[in-house]
Design a protein around this motif. Structure first.
Motif, PDB file in Angstrom:
ATOM      1  N   LYS A 208      51.337  32.298  70.898  1.00 33.31           N
ATOM      2  CA  LYS A 208      50.148  33.114  70.651  1.00 33.31           C
ATOM      3  C   LYS A 208      48.956  32.210  70.425  1.00 33.31           C
ATOM      4  CE  LYS A 208      48.648  37.095  67.891  1.00 33.31           C
ATOM      5  NZ  LYS A 208      49.049  38.066  66.829  1.00 33.31           N
ATOM      6  N   GLN A 209      47.811  32.636  70.939  1.00 35.57           N
ATOM      7  CA  GLN A 209      46.575  31.875  70.779  1.00 35.57           C
ATOM      8  C   GLN A 209      45.818  32.390  69.570  1.00 35.57           C
ATOM      9  OE1 GLN A 209      43.697  32.265  73.982  1.00 35.57           O
ATOM     10  NE2 GLN A 209      43.162  30.100  73.843  1.00 35.57           N
ATOM     11  N   GLY A 210      45.449  31.465  68.680  1.00 34.69           N
ATOM     12  CA  GLY A 210      44.698  31.844  67.503  1.00 34.69           C
ATOM     13  C   GLY A 210      43.227  32.051  67.793  1.00 34.69           C
ATOM     14  N   THR A 211      42.507  32.515  66.793  1.00 34.72           N
ATOM     15  CA  THR A 211      41.067  32.740  66.958  1.00 34.72           C
ATOM     16  C   THR A 211      40.317  31.445  67.218  1.00 34.72           C
ATOM     17  OG1 THR A 211      40.812  32.627  64.551  1.00 34.72           O
ATOM     18  CG2 THR A 211      41.096  34.825  65.538  1.00 34.72           C
ATOM     19  N   ASP A 212      40.949  30.313  66.837  1.00 34.81           N
ATOM     20  CA  ASP A 212      40.329  29.013  67.086  1.00 34.81           C
ATOM     21  C   ASP A 212      40.655  28.476  68.470  1.00 34.81           C
ATOM     22  OD1 ASP A 212      43.000  28.500  66.748  1.00 34.81           O
ATOM     23  OD2 ASP A 212      42.750  26.968  65.195  1.00 34.81           O
ATOM     24  N   GLY A 213      41.398  29.262  69.244  1.00 42.51           N
ATOM     25  CA  GLY A 213      41.746  28.857  70.596  1.00 42.51           C
ATOM     26  C   GLY A 213      43.018  28.049  70.710  1.00 42.51           C
ATOM     27  N   GLU A 214      43.611  27.663  69.577  1.00 42.99           N
ATOM     28  CA  GLU A 214      44.828  26.853  69.606  1.00 42.99           C
ATOM     29  C   GLU A 214      46.065  27.737  69.801  1.00 42.99           C
ATOM     30  OE1 GLU A 214      44.895  23.452  69.463  1.00 42.99           O
ATOM     31  OE2 GLU A 214      42.709  23.623  69.599  1.00 42.99           O
ATOM     32  N   TRP A 215      47.036  27.228  70.563  1.00 42.88           N
ATOM     33  CA  TRP A 215      48.281  27.947  70.818  1.00 42.88           C
ATOM     34  C   TRP A 215      49.356  27.482  69.839  1.00 42.88           C
ATOM     35  CZ3 TRP A 215      49.020  31.822  74.433  1.00 42.88           C
ATOM     36  CH2 TRP A 215      47.972  32.029  75.347  1.00 42.88           C
ATOM     37  N   GLU A 216      50.159  28.437  69.362  1.00 41.15           N
ATOM     38  CA  GLU A 216      51.247  28.123  68.442  1.00 41.15           C
ATOM     39  C   GLU A 216      52.492  28.913  68.813  1.00 41.15           C
ATOM     40  OE1 GLU A 216      50.013  28.943  64.468  1.00 41.15           O
ATOM     41  OE2 GLU A 216      48.690  27.183  64.333  1.00 41.15           O
ATOM     42  N   VAL A 217      53.660  28.371  68.437  1.00 42.20           N
ATOM     43  CA  VAL A 217      54.918  29.095  68.582  1.00 42.20           C
ATOM     44  C   VAL A 217      55.002  30.145  67.485  1.00 42.20           C
ATOM     45  CG1 VAL A 217      57.437  28.897  68.527  1.00 42.20           C
ATOM     46  CG2 VAL A 217      56.048  27.077  69.568  1.00 42.20           C
ATOM     47  N   VAL A 218      55.404  31.348  67.841  1.00 38.22           N
ATOM     48  CA  VAL A 218      55.565  32.428  66.859  1.00 38.22           C
ATOM     49  C   VAL A 218      56.948  32.280  66.241  1.00 38.22           C
ATOM     50  CG1 VAL A 218      55.579  34.910  66.476  1.00 38.22           C
ATOM     51  CG2 VAL A 218      54.040  33.919  68.209  1.00 38.22           C
ATOM     52  N   HIS A 219      57.007  31.668  65.090  1.00 35.99           N
ATOM     53  CA  HIS A 219      58.285  31.450  64.413  1.00 35.99           C
ATOM     54  C   HIS A 219      58.858  32.784  63.936  1.00 35.99           C
ATOM     55  CE1 HIS A 219      58.541  26.917  63.513  1.00 35.99           C
ATOM     56  NE2 HIS A 219      57.834  27.120  64.606  1.00 35.99           N
ATOM     57  N   GLY A 220      60.151  32.919  64.054  1.00 36.14           N
ATOM     58  CA  GLY A 220      60.818  34.138  63.628  1.00 36.14           C
ATOM     59  C   GLY A 220      60.789  35.240  64.657  1.00 36.14           C
ATOM     60  N   SER A 221      60.161  35.000  65.807  1.00 35.59           N
ATOM     61  CA  SER A 221      60.094  36.033  66.839  1.00 35.59           C
ATOM     62  C   SER A 221      61.479  36.300  67.415  1.00 35.59           C
ATOM     63  CB  SER A 221      59.156  35.611  67.963  1.00 35.59           C
ATOM     64  OG  SER A 221      59.285  36.476  69.082  1.00 35.59           O
ATOM     65  N   PRO A 222      61.837  37.565  67.598  1.00 32.88           N
ATOM     66  CA  PRO A 222      63.140  37.868  68.216  1.00 32.88           C
ATOM     67  C   PRO A 222      63.214  37.460  69.676  1.00 32.88           C
ATOM     68  CG  PRO A 222      61.828  39.864  67.976  1.00 32.88           C
ATOM     69  CD  PRO A 222      61.096  38.785  67.234  1.00 32.88           C
ATOM     70  N   PHE A 223      62.070  37.169  70.290  1.00 27.60           N
ATOM     71  CA  PHE A 223      62.074  36.766  71.694  1.00 27.60           C
ATOM     72  C   PHE A 223      62.450  35.301  71.895  1.00 27.60           C
ATOM     73  CE2 PHE A 223      58.846  40.272  71.794  1.00 27.60           C
ATOM     74  CZ  PHE A 223      59.593  41.163  72.554  1.00 27.60           C
ATOM     75  N   ASN A 224      62.262  34.483  70.847  1.00 26.65           N
ATOM     76  CA  ASN A 224      62.607  33.069  70.984  1.00 26.65           C
ATOM     77  C   ASN A 224      64.099  32.940  71.277  1.00 26.65           C
ATOM     78  OD1 ASN A 224      59.984  32.261  70.443  1.00 26.65           O
ATOM     79  ND2 ASN A 224      60.354  31.957  68.256  1.00 26.65           N
ATOM     80  N   ARG A 225      64.429  32.126  72.288  1.00 24.74           N
ATOM     81  CA  ARG A 225      65.817  32.080  72.732  1.00 24.74           C
ATOM     82  C   ARG A 225      66.122  30.767  73.443  1.00 24.74           C
ATOM     83  NH1 ARG A 225      68.485  36.259  77.227  1.00 24.74           N
ATOM     84  NH2 ARG A 225      70.659  35.651  76.930  1.00 24.74           N
TER      85      ARG A 225
END
Length: 674
Positions: A208-225
């Motif tokens: 997900k891209q933050g308001t500052d434009g930086e991308w981060e991994v969404v920890h705890g997401s059920p989609f991570n696999r």
């Protein structure tokens, strides 16, 4: 003894031993015959093309076209213009991008992803269990799925970044390097093997891209696999249940474990990810004196690449890499295990609990990705795949059932016809059906019975499943044209033309030098393209030409006596590999070749398919392959994968190199490449 202990070439990711021993006319000889009438050479390094179809294929020179506008600004051909200043070649240990752009590394090997999110340890002491929960190694084919895609959306700020992991750097993976079986009483530590298998496969990463434009991994997401070399998978299509896939693990031949050596990929029109099993043959070993043709034609032999079958705990999940005949029947051992590899594997990133599916209708060979033609409502689905090895072939699959967006799914890939390409001297081409129901193929099979095809004594096919398990052999018999390592493909969204990289062929001899490939041991390659008859991707014929020859300064691609491309300092390149059309119609070309002068580090270039203008956009760090590229739907964020870098990239404070994705953006927030 591992393969690299016998032949150090096996440590080279470019090493695909030629195993096609048939005498089908080579692409070089076909191209040479075609060009003899109207060819000219320009300079000692010139490469020439005399096209019988004019300066371009139908549709390429239509600068007024406004079809296929799927992203960015403007319409049609105007979207393909290259508005950046090209970068110079580089030997620096960093990612180089044009002025006004920024490049940042992202999700390197070992990034915590699932489960307990174990942190990466720079000293290499992460366990096999840790690696099963971390991003894999040797990033390759990548795609960005908007998080709202299933609902018809096209978010460019949140999505699933899905990538595969081709192979591993054993030295970096383990704290003190790998323990060799030859130095350890004939066995390898089981946890080292577990870690190596876990570093292969696929990572699904919710970002997900933050308001500052930086991308981060969404920890705890059920989609991570993580999908690894040991994940349970189904066999689908005509080969499901076939006797040559019976194993101790799956006596009914409906299941297998894992996907390996995944190189390139392809997103499906219904929002899933197809990962390609390429040099899978090197992971298996057999002690059988007589090898089945399924192994001979692919190079499965007495040595394996990593000696996984020698894990010291003797676990079944590792013993399966020994494909020798050990039991009374195939259900008592793993003699057929390697026949469960060599396919396109479908993974649904939006359904983390789903089981990956091996889609056998698309053939079994050294897949280098898959590329779909635009899906047309009510028409068959069409996709293409290259067999990445010297003198191998290009394939096309046409579904038996029509595509309907509302109901489309992987089932469309289970029934249909697999074709292989023949390139003719007059610039035409034919798709040869590999089906026992096709009269021409059936006649060719009958004629070949009792003969030796290449180095294989041919006694026929028992079924269509047998044809697909032996796809390479079937293509030999059909009379396909051997190519110079066909790798990634791409379909122009504006014209429908299909492009393929022919990376190189270092085994070309002096006797094979011709106008199309004027250098013996050709290491520079070229890009071929074709238009299907009538613009119908399911057609059985096409017209082809060469888009560009790679090479050093002064290399020319000549059409009807005129140089349409002359390479200079801004765009020299060698060994084109990765290939992708962005949503506006720019063609992105990635390289995996020599890092010597004048080319230096591997790179990515952008091409305008209308004008054939080519500019260097990106240069990778030292020792790497630049492979895998995609943007967000708005084309304002680009993801580029870096595989097997040298030194301590991307973190100079760490001693181990880490494969990683590079995020490229324009400083003004504009469209990348425009």
């Amino acid at each position: 003894m591992a393969k690299q202990d016998i032949d150090p070439n096996y440590l080279d990711p470019n090493y695909e031993p030629a195993v096609n021993h048939t005498e089908n006319p080579t692409f070089a000889s076909v191209l040479s015959a075609r060009m003899n009438r109207r060819v000219v050479m320009k300079g000692s390094v010139g490469a020439a093309l005399a096209s019988l179809m004019g300066a371009s294929l139908v549709g390429c020179s239509d600068s007024d076209s406004d079809s296929g506008n799927v992203g960015g600004s403007g319409t049609g051909a105007s979207n393909t213009e290259l508005g950046f200043k090209p970068v110079a070649v580089s030997t620096e240990n960093r990612a180089v991008v044009p002025e006004g752009y920024t490049a940042k590394s992202f999700v390197p090997w070992g990034t915590p992803l699932t489960g307990s999110y174990p942190e990466y340890r720079a000293d290499g002491t992460n366990t096999g269990a840790d690696q099963e929960q971390q991003v894999g190694m040797h990033h390759d084919g990548v795609h960005f799925f908007p998080i709202d895609q299933k609902a018809g959306g096209n978010s460019s700020t949140e999505g699933l970044l899905v990538m595969n992991h081709e192979y591993i750097n054993q030295g970096a993976l383990h704290a003190d390097g790998p323990t060799r079986a030859a130095d350890n009483g004939g066995v390898r530590p089981a946890d080292e093997v577990r870690k190596e298998i876990a570093a292969h496969g696929v990572s699904v990463i919710h970002i997900k891209q933050g308001t500052d434009g930086e991308w981060e991994v969404v920890h705890g997401s059920p989609f991570n696999r993580r999908v690894t070399g040991n994940t349970a998978m189904d066999i689908r299509g005509p080969v499901r249940g076939f006797e040559k896939l019976i194993t101790k693990h799956s006596p009914d031949a409906t299941e297998t474990r894992g996907t390996l050596n995944n190189c390139a990929m392809g997103p499906t029109p219904w929002g899933t990810y197809l990962t390609a099993e390429e040099n899978w043959h090197g992971y298996f070993a057999t002690a059988d004196e007589t090898r089945p043709r399924e192994y001979v034609r692919h190079g499965v032999d007495s040595t394996s690449r990593y000696d996984w079958e020698l894990a010291d705990n003797g676990a079944d999940e590792y013993l399966r890499f020994n494909v020798s005949t050990l039991g009374a029947t195939a259900a008592d051992d793993y003699r057929n295990e390697a026949n469960t590899y060599g396919y396109m594997v479908e993974i649904d990133p939006f359904t983390p609990e789903s089981k990956p599916q091996k889609r056998t209708s698309l053939g079994r060979f050294g897949h280098e990705g898959v590329i779909f033609a635009p899906a047309v409502e009510g028409q068959p689905l069409v996709c293409y795949s290259g067999d990445d090895s010297r003198f191998e072939y290009i394939y096309k699959f046409v579904s038996a059932q029509p595509y309907y967006a509302a109901t489309a799914g992987g089932y469309l890939l289970d029934t249909g016809t697999l074709y292989v390409a023949r390139f003719n001297e007059d610039g035409s081409g034919d798709w040869l059906a590999l089906s026992l129901e096709d009269a021409d193929f059936a006649a060719a099979v009958t004629a070949a019975q009792g003969t030796t095809v290449g180095n294989i004594a041919f006694d026929g096919f028992s079924s269509q499943a047998d044809v697909l398990v032996n796809t390479r052999l079937a293509a030999d018999i059909a009379g396909a044209t051997p190519m110079d390592r066909p790798e990634w493909g791409a379909v122009d969204p504006n014209t429908g033309e299909v492009y393929f990289t022919l990376t190189n062929n270092s085994q070309r001899t002096e006797d094979q030098v011709d106008a199309a490939n004027p250098i013996a041991e050709n290491r520079t390659g070229h890009i071929i393209r074709w238009m299907e008859d009538g613009g119908d991707h399911s057609a059985d014929s096409f017209m082809w030409d060469i888009f560009v020859f790679a090479g050093e300064q002064g290399t020319e691609t000549v059409v009807d006596g005129e140089a349409v491309v002359t390479l200079d300092d801004t765009n020299i390149f060698n060994s084109p590999d990765g290939l992708w059309f962005d949503y506006n119609g720019r063609l992105w070309i990635q390289t995996d070749g020599s890092d010597a002068a004048p080319y230096q580090n591997n790179m990515m270039l952008a091409a305008n398919p209308v004008t054939r203008e080519i500019k260097r956009f990106f240069v990778g760090p030292q020792g790497c392959e630049v492979t895998g590229v995609v943007t967000t739907p708005d084309t304002r964020t680009m993801f580029v994968n870096i595989q097997h870098p040298d030194g301590n990239w991307p973190n100079s404070a760490e001693s181990r190199p880490r494969d990683a994705t590079v995020i490229v953006t324009r400083d003004d927030g504009g469209v990348v490449g425009a």
